[in-house]
Design a protein around this motif. Structure first.
Motif, PDB file in Angstrom:
ATOM      1  N   VAL A 110     -15.202  30.715  94.010  1.00 43.12           N
ATOM      2  CA  VAL A 110     -15.081  30.152  96.200  1.00 43.12           C
ATOM      3  C   VAL A 110     -16.116  30.846  96.908  1.00 43.12           C
ATOM      4  CG1 VAL A 110     -12.510  28.954  95.971  1.00 43.12           C
ATOM      5  CG2 VAL A 110     -13.623  32.072  96.435  1.00 43.12           C
ATOM      6  N   THR A 111     -16.521  30.302  98.324  1.00 45.85           N
ATOM      7  CA  THR A 111     -17.396  30.972  98.634  1.00 45.85           C
ATOM      8  C   THR A 111     -16.096  32.628  99.477  1.00 45.85           C
ATOM      9  OG1 THR A 111     -19.196  30.750 100.317  1.00 45.85           O
ATOM     10  CG2 THR A 111     -17.042  29.812 101.339  1.00 45.85           C
ATOM     11  N   GLY A 164     -22.455  24.562  91.533  1.00 44.27           N
ATOM     12  CA  GLY A 164     -21.680  26.142  91.008  1.00 44.27           C
ATOM     13  C   GLY A 164     -20.978  25.739  90.168  1.00 44.27           C
ATOM     14  N   HIS A 185     -26.987  21.276 105.858  1.00 40.19           N
ATOM     15  CA  HIS A 185     -26.916  20.486 106.639  1.00 40.19           C
ATOM     16  C   HIS A 185     -27.459  19.482 106.620  1.00 40.19           C
ATOM     17  CE1 HIS A 185     -22.896  23.162 107.468  1.00 40.19           C
ATOM     18  NE2 HIS A 185     -23.105  22.805 106.671  1.00 40.19           N
ATOM     19  N   ASP A 242     -20.267  19.632 100.683  1.00 37.30           N
ATOM     20  CA  ASP A 242     -21.934  18.683 101.076  1.00 37.30           C
ATOM     21  C   ASP A 242     -21.062  17.488 100.890  1.00 37.30           C
ATOM     22  OD1 ASP A 242     -23.365  20.263 100.627  1.00 37.30           O
ATOM     23  OD2 ASP A 242     -23.008  20.581  98.317  1.00 37.30           O
ATOM     24  N   GLY A 255     -27.296  32.961  96.158  1.00 41.80           N
ATOM     25  CA  GLY A 255     -27.787  33.892  95.671  1.00 41.80           C
ATOM     26  C   GLY A 255     -28.294  34.259  97.685  1.00 41.80           C
ATOM     27  N   LEU A 271     -13.479  25.716  98.479  1.00 44.88           N
ATOM     28  CA  LEU A 271     -14.787  26.858  98.840  1.00 44.88           C
ATOM     29  C   LEU A 271     -13.566  27.826  99.426  1.00 44.88           C
ATOM     30  CD1 LEU A 271     -17.642  25.333  98.465  1.00 44.88           C
ATOM     31  CD2 LEU A 271     -16.970  26.359  96.523  1.00 44.88           C
ATOM     32  N   TRP A 287     -15.242  20.371  98.158  1.00 42.96           N
ATOM     33  CA  TRP A 287     -16.135  21.232  97.459  1.00 42.96           C
ATOM     34  C   TRP A 287     -17.737  21.445  98.596  1.00 42.96           C
ATOM     35  CZ3 TRP A 287     -13.198  19.437  93.074  1.00 42.96           C
ATOM     36  CH2 TRP A 287     -12.206  19.925  92.364  1.00 42.96           C
TER      37      TRP A 287
HETATM   38  P1  IMO Z   1     -22.564  23.302 103.001  1.00 40.95           P
HETATM   39  O1  IMO Z   1     -22.489  24.101 104.043  1.00 40.95           O
HETATM   40  C1  IMO Z   1     -21.791  23.504  98.641  1.00 40.95           C
HETATM   41  C2  IMO Z   1     -20.925  27.136  96.790  1.00 40.95           C
HETATM   42  C3  IMO Z   1     -22.739  27.666  95.612  1.00 40.95           C
HETATM   43  C4  IMO Z   1     -20.599  28.628  94.751  1.00 40.95           C
HETATM   44  C5  IMO Z   1     -19.949  29.330  95.636  1.00 40.95           C
HETATM   45  C6  IMO Z   1     -19.427  30.505  96.231  1.00 40.95           C
HETATM   46  O2  IMO Z   1     -23.685  22.423 102.232  1.00 40.95           O
HETATM   47  O3  IMO Z   1     -21.113  21.992 102.331  1.00 40.95           O
HETATM   48  P2  IMO Z   1     -21.937  31.341  98.024  1.00 40.95           P
HETATM   49  O4  IMO Z   1     -23.586  32.111  98.040  1.00 40.95           O
HETATM   50  O5  IMO Z   1     -21.262  30.996  99.092  1.00 40.95           O
HETATM   51  O6  IMO Z   1     -21.534  32.780  97.546  1.00 40.95           O
HETATM   52  O7  IMO Z   1     -21.827  30.798  96.809  1.00 40.95           O
HETATM   53  O8  IMO Z   1     -19.905  28.407  96.794  1.00 40.95           O
HETATM   54  N1  IMO Z   1     -21.590  27.155  98.046  1.00 40.95           N
HETATM   55  C7  IMO Z   1     -21.994  25.852  98.765  1.00 40.95           C
HETATM   56  N2  IMO Z   1     -21.152  24.575  98.211  1.00 40.95           N
HETATM   57  N3  IMO Z   1     -22.137  23.195  99.708  1.00 40.95           N
HETATM   58  C8  IMO Z   1     -22.138  24.485 100.978  1.00 40.95           C
HETATM   59  O9  IMO Z   1     -22.207  24.001 101.621  1.00 40.95           O
HETATM   60  C9  IMO Z   1     -21.616  25.143 100.060  1.00 40.95           C
HETATM   61  N4  IMO Z   1     -21.843  26.571  99.997  1.00 40.95           N
HETATM   62  C10 IMO Z   1     -21.828  27.478  99.224  1.00 40.95           C
HETATM   63  O10 IMO Z   1     -22.998  27.129  95.081  1.00 40.95           O
HETATM   64  O11 IMO Z   1     -20.053  27.691  93.613  1.00 40.95           O
END
Ligand code: IMO
Ligand code: GDP
Ligand code: MG
Length: 427
Positions: free
Chosen positions: A237-238, A273, A41, A13, A129, A227, A11
């Protein structure tokens, strides 16, 4: 020489920034292909720590050309401040290339993201956000603003006015907010145009020519497989495709050019999230993983939810991405546990299920079935080869490899560049 993709297998990170940076010195181009400044990152070089959001982690390697592909959504103010922050620290960013087709995150996208989350109340997604979802929604709706639009004032004005006509109705009538003035948005965006101009390029042409010239291109995913808008735990998800196919659509490089797809896999699991997370821990083990692993969001500062390793998810990531390798990260964080549980399957309605269920409601009440592996207490942060690891750590890695469906070709034993055990070379 072919292209490689490096992406998150869980998910997000997982340690993608560190892994990309590690390879950055040996590749010619590092390309972000989706997402935006929702990513955080972390890269540690010596005693210097860098938090990158929009820029590819290859930016820290002087020989590497960083590229923001067409699939990325770009907030120009964030991009410019990230660039100046790096310049102040002596990092040369002049080689950066940005696709003219990448979409722009405007102030109204950020507003819409925030009010939409507030409106959802208990059902909120917990987005970062940063305006990511609304910007991709406009792209798909064909009312988005692209980087190239910054260089034609009349087109930019028409597009912003058209977009705001609808959005202002929503903001004022549905969300009870103030309307946003189109001319102010246009003025702000035009203010970025000249600062960005030196970087804007036909990145599709550049990357394909580079591959023809035998250069090495590394695609760096943001977020992670679970995601992904198509293959993740929708709707939590994103709004883009971090999975391997996204590297092609988000860059204009065809799939025949990609020879290796590396999944970055944390030795346990985290999530930020809302949304389902079968192995999530609510006890002192979860608290310890968070503390020892430093599991706090780089972008939003939120505590990450923590749990044990989930092999069902790892197998799923292997399948949907066609993974050729894993890079296992943060093995050092598990040092000190006598026993380490690993989720090998789920129990759903009294039945054992080996693969990720396609039904969202099944996944929401999947209970993890654990196998417990013996832990180790020796410090592993100085380990340079697999044989330097204590026997139980070796067995933990081997067990994960067997369950996950692809070879583990590298192991992270600390955040630094050199705190890595390389098993099979990536290049
Ligand atoms: P890296 O690249 C972890 C999560 C958010 C939220 C969902 C949707 O550092 O791994 P968004 O703002 O994208 O519309 O949020 O996705 N999320 C991430 N969780 N690492 C990330 O990026 C994330 N980018 C978005 O927390 O649950
Ligand atoms: P990304 O979004 O996938 O790039 O990952 P983040 O940077 O958000 O989170 C990963 C965190 O773990 C960062 O603080 C990294 O410095 C750190 N990290 C990466 N690999 C390792 C590792 O092998 N061991 C330890 N202890 N930390 C790591
Ligand atoms: Mg991150």
């Amino acid at each position: 020489m072919p292209a490689l993709v490096l992406l998150g297998a869980q998910w997000g990170d997982e340690g993608k920034g560190k892994a990309t940076d590690l390879l950055g010195g040996s590749v010619d181009y590092v390309v972000r292909y989706q997402g935006g400044n929702n990513a955080g990152h972390t890269v540690v070089v010596g005693d210097q720590k860098y938090a990158l959001h929009l820029l590819p982690s290859g930016i820290l390697s002087p020989t590497c050309t960083p590229v923001i592909g067409n699939g990325v959504v770009v907030d120009p103010s964030v991009l410019l401040s990230e660039l100046s922050g790096l310049n102040e620290r002596g990092v040369d960013t002049s080689k950066l290339l940005i696709s003219g087709n990448a979409h722009i995150i405007t102030p109204y996208h950020v507003s819409m993201d925030k009010v939409a989350e507030r409106f959802l109340g208990k059902r909120k997604i917990g987005t970062t956000g940063r305006g990511i979802g609304p910007t991709y929604a406009d792209k798909i709706n064909r009312v988005g603003i692209r980087v190239q639009d910054l260089y034609d004032e009349s087109i930019l004005t028409q597009k912003v006015e058209a977009a705001l006509e609808v959005k202002n109705q929503m903001l004022t009538k549905l969300y009870n907010r103030r309307a946003i003035a189109a001319d102010q948005v246009v003025e702000e965006l035009l203010g970025y145009a000249e600062q960005l101009r030196p970087y804007v390029a036909d990145t599709v042409l550049v990357l394909n020519q580079a591959l023809e010239d035998d250069k090495v291109v590394l695609f760096e995913g943001g977020q992670g497989t679970l995601l992904d808008i198509d293959h993740g735990t929708y709707p939590f998800v994103t709004s883009s495709n971090p999975t391997a196919g996204g590297a092609c659509t988000g860059s204009g490089v065809g799939p025949t050019k990609i020879s290796r797809v590396i999944g970055i896999l944390k030795a346990y699991t985290t999530r930020v999230g809302a949304g389902p997370f079968p192995t999530e821990l609510f006890d002192e083990d979860g608290e310890a993983l968070r503390r020892i692993g430093g599991e706090r969001g780089v972008t939003t500062g939120r505590d990450r939810r923590c749990g044990w390793f989930d092999a069902v998810i790892a197998r799923y990531a292997t399948r949907v991405n066609g993974l050729t390798d894993f890079f296992l990260t943060k093995l050092d964080v598990l040092t000190g546990w006598e026993q380490i549980p690993v989720c090998v399957a789920y129990e759903i309605d009294g039945k054992r299920v080996e693969e990720l269920p396609y039904s969202q409601s099944d996944f929401h009440h999947a209970k993890p079935i654990y196998e417990t592996l013996p832990g180790w207490s020796e410090d592993i942060t100085k380990a340079k080869s697999f044989s330097d690891l204590p026997k139980n750590a070796q067995n933990y890695v081997k067990a994960l490899e067997e369950m996950s469906g692809a070879p583990i070709s590298a192991i992270g034993v600390g955040p630094g560049r050199d705190e890595t055990i390389e098993i099979n070379s990536f290049l």
